[in-house]
Design an enzyme around this catalytic site. Structure first.
Site, short mmCIF file in Angstrom:
data_model
loop_
_atom_site.label_atom_id
_atom_site.label_comp_id
_atom_site.label_asym_id
_atom_site.label_seq_id
_atom_site.Cartn_x
_atom_site.Cartn_y
_atom_site.Cartn_z
N LYS A 201 0.76 -1.20 -0.04
CA LYS A 201 0.06 0.05 -0.10
C LYS A 201 0.78 1.26 0.00
CE LYS A 201 -3.90 -1.90 0.18
NZ LYS A 201 -5.05 -1.95 -1.17
N ASP B 60 0.07 -0.24 -4.55
CA ASP B 60 -1.52 0.10 -4.80
C ASP B 60 -1.86 1.33 -3.94
OD1 ASP B 60 -4.16 0.30 -5.16
OD2 ASP B 60 -4.63 -1.33 -3.99
N GLU C 203 -1.15 0.06 -9.12
CA GLU C 203 -2.40 -0.01 -9.16
C GLU C 203 -3.01 1.20 -8.74
OE1 GLU C 203 -5.98 -2.72 -7.01
OE2 GLU C 203 -3.94 -3.69 -7.35
N ASP D 272 -8.47 -0.20 -10.75
CA ASP D 272 -9.40 -1.04 -9.83
C ASP D 272 -10.67 -0.04 -9.72
OD1 ASP D 272 -10.73 -2.01 -7.71
OD2 ASP D 272 -9.04 -2.16 -6.29
N LYS E 224 -13.43 -6.67 -8.71
CA LYS E 224 -14.27 -7.07 -7.26
C LYS E 224 -15.49 -7.03 -7.37
CE LYS E 224 -10.45 -4.57 -4.79
NZ LYS E 224 -9.98 -3.27 -4.09
#
Length: 369
Positions: free
Chosen positions: A168, A195, A220, A243, A267
């Protein structure tokens, strides 16, 4: 097929606590626990199905725990009397009442697929393309924290066999790059990517991607807006995975042809269930794109649903998947499916292939019939 109707729906609520302390994303978004919802859909034939809708936080996607719970109560009466095996019809029916609220729709969609599989004695994966992989690569997220804490996290989890990690980032681009560099250097045999969870401004993303330029990483969702992500291609050759910005097939096409995105994160809770996730997965496969299959958050029921979509994907296009029940302490279905040595598989029983233990849930918070 023999006629079947939904005769009753029960809603349950519980909290999922993060098994590694505090889950931290960009711009201070953090939580030790997340609210989750389970739906039990009961048919007149006696077959029941389970689905889950968990929320990560109110500032991750335009949805929050209260809106999901309200949407579940709004949609449940609509489904009474419907055939649970008509997934496309049910999606249209839910859309006719509520725009968006994909997280709530996800729970009902998954529960109905669970029923469909049980009604024909087949796992969901067999109904959405067939099982193509029984050896799924599993990744975990390294929360935003100090470099030392991140190194300790990877060390502990890699000892359990996890060999793929999402680092992250998304706060301070210079510090983020330095931390990512230290983690990658310390574990040369592990696969890493970063990400930002749409946390960077365009300027911050430019600084971060330039600082990461010499590393073998993909990035990401650096910015929330697709146009901003597209502009980053002018300053960096690092692969971009999208995403949060991908909600429709039009977004998916823009991701490939405007952003030149290498892949997309699909997702279930962001799209509205197995039905739209499989449709987007198949389109991504046709476009020659790679993808991750996962969800917003969840426990055993979510992990099972995700595993079926991942197991029936083209293995050559599937980068990895996540079993969220590895990230959480509460297990309503015996901690199944479960990661073993960094790999996973979809359950082989009918429907989701798991059994929810209702004794762990208490009384339903709402019932419809």
């Amino acid at each position: 097929m023999t006629a079947m109707k939904i005769s009753a729906i029960e809603l349950y609520e519980y909290d999922l606590t993060y098994s590694h302390g505090t889950y931290v994303m960009s711009k201070g978004r953090s939580a030790k626990q997340q609210p989750s919802n389970l739906v039990r859909v009961i048919t007149d034939s006696g077959i029941e199905g389970w689905g889950e809708a968990a929320t990560l936080s109110g500032n991750y996607l335009p949805v929050f725990a209260g809106s999901t719970r309200a949407a579940l109560r709004e949609l449940a009466p609509l489904l009474i009397g419907q055939d649970p095996r008509r997934s496309t019809h049910l999606q249209r029916l839910m859309a006719s009442v509520l725009m968006g609220q994909a997280n709530a729709k996800n729970a009902f969609d998954v529960a109905c697929w669970d029923i469909f599989g049980k009604s024909v004695d087949l796992p969901i994966a067999a109904l959405i393309g067939g099982v193509l992989s029984t050896d799924l690569p599993i990744f975990e997220a390294v929360p935003l924290s100090s470099t030392e804490e991140s190194l300790d996290y990877v060390s502990k989890r890699s000892a359990q066999g996890i060999m793929r990690y999402q680092i992250k980032i998304g706060d301070d681009p210079v510090n983020d790059a330095a931390r990512a560099r230290a983690i990658v250097k310390a574990f040369p045999d592990i696969f890493f990517f970063v990400d930002a969870n749409a946390g960077y401004t365009l300027l911050e993303a430019q600084i971060a991607m330039r600082a990461l330029e010499d590393m073998n990483l993909y990035v990401e969702q650096p910015c929330r807006d697709l146009a901003d992500c597209a502009m980053l291609r002018k300053i960096s050759g690092l692969p971009i995975v999208l995403d949060e910005a991908i909600l429709t097939h039009a977004d998916l096409y823009r991701a490939k042809y405007e952003v030149n995105a290498a892949a997309v994160n699909i997702k279930l809770g962001r799209l509205g269930g197995i039905t739209p996730a499989v449709a987007m997965r198949n389109t991504a496969q046709d476009l020659g794109m790679h993808f991750c299959i996962e969800d917003v958050w969840g426990g055993d029921v979510t992990a099972a649903a995700v595993s079926h979509v991942a197991a029936s994907a083209f293995p050559e296009n599937l980068m990895h998947t996540s079993f969220f029940n590895d990230w959480t302490n509460e297990h309503v279905a015996g901690y199944q499916p479960r990661t073993r040595n960094g790999r996973g598989a979809a359950p082989t029983g009918p429907g989701l292939g798991i059994t929810v233990d209702r004794s762990l849930l208490g009384a339903p918070v709402a019932s419809f019939s």
